[in-house]
Design an enzyme around this catalytic site. Structure first.
Site, mmCIF file in Angstrom:
data_model
loop_
_atom_site.group_PDB
_atom_site.id
_atom_site.type_symbol
_atom_site.label_atom_id
_atom_site.label_comp_id
_atom_site.label_asym_id
_atom_site.label_seq_id
_atom_site.Cartn_x
_atom_site.Cartn_y
_atom_site.Cartn_z
ATOM 1 N N GLY A 11 0.838 -1.242 -0.013
ATOM 2 C CA GLY A 11 -0.106 0.156 0.019
ATOM 3 C C GLY A 11 0.766 1.289 0.019
ATOM 4 N N CYS A 12 2.131 1.219 0.170
ATOM 5 C CA CYS A 12 2.840 2.277 0.164
ATOM 6 C C CYS A 12 3.308 2.826 -1.450
ATOM 7 C CB CYS A 12 4.512 1.958 0.701
ATOM 8 S SG CYS A 12 5.495 3.270 0.585
#
Length: 136
Positions: A11-12
């Site tokens: 998700g980064c």
């Protein structure tokens, strides 16, 4: 092209762009979740041992940004214990290629590490956290 083990925070946005660049350059990635990987002292030191303690830490991690964790005040043992307990504090990505380890995505180091001729873009850290979103 290279086979790279890539430890990321899913998700980064920064890690997503780093992966996109590496895949676009023809490298094969084996993705691993940095936060849930069963880290040991020895495994982390394979990445961190040659670096100063302050470079072991993700400056975008909430506890670092808030001042609750001050890497400059930690010795190696304190820092290692903290990273093992809270992997979110580990600077990312961690990458392994042909037995060589790399911490972070600094263009010059990535290019040299991969013996890469093309320019490597500056894609360090989690973009979302820099835009005010809290890192989880």
């Amino acid at each position: 092209m290279a086979y790279i083990v890539f430890y990321e925070k899913p998700g980064c946005a920064g890690n997503a762009r780093q992966k996109e660049f590496l895949i676009g350059e023809g490298h094969t990635l084996e993705l691993r979740n940095l936060l849930t990987w069963p880290w040991t002292r020895e495994a982390l030191l394979e990445f961190l041992d040659e670096l100063p303690v302050v470079r072991w830490f993700n400056g975008s991690a909430p506890r670092v940004k808030s001042g609750a964790v001050v890497p400059e005040r930690l010795d190696r043992e304190q820092a290692l214990q903290l990273l093992l307990a809270e992997p979110l504090l580990i600077r990312r990505p961690l990458m392994v290629c042909a037995g060589r380890h790399l911490v972070g995505f600094e263009p010059e180091k990535v290019r040299d590490w991969l013996a890469h001729d093309a320019a490597v873009p500056a894609i360090e850290g989690c973009v979302a956290s820099r835009e005010g979103d809290r890192e989880r």
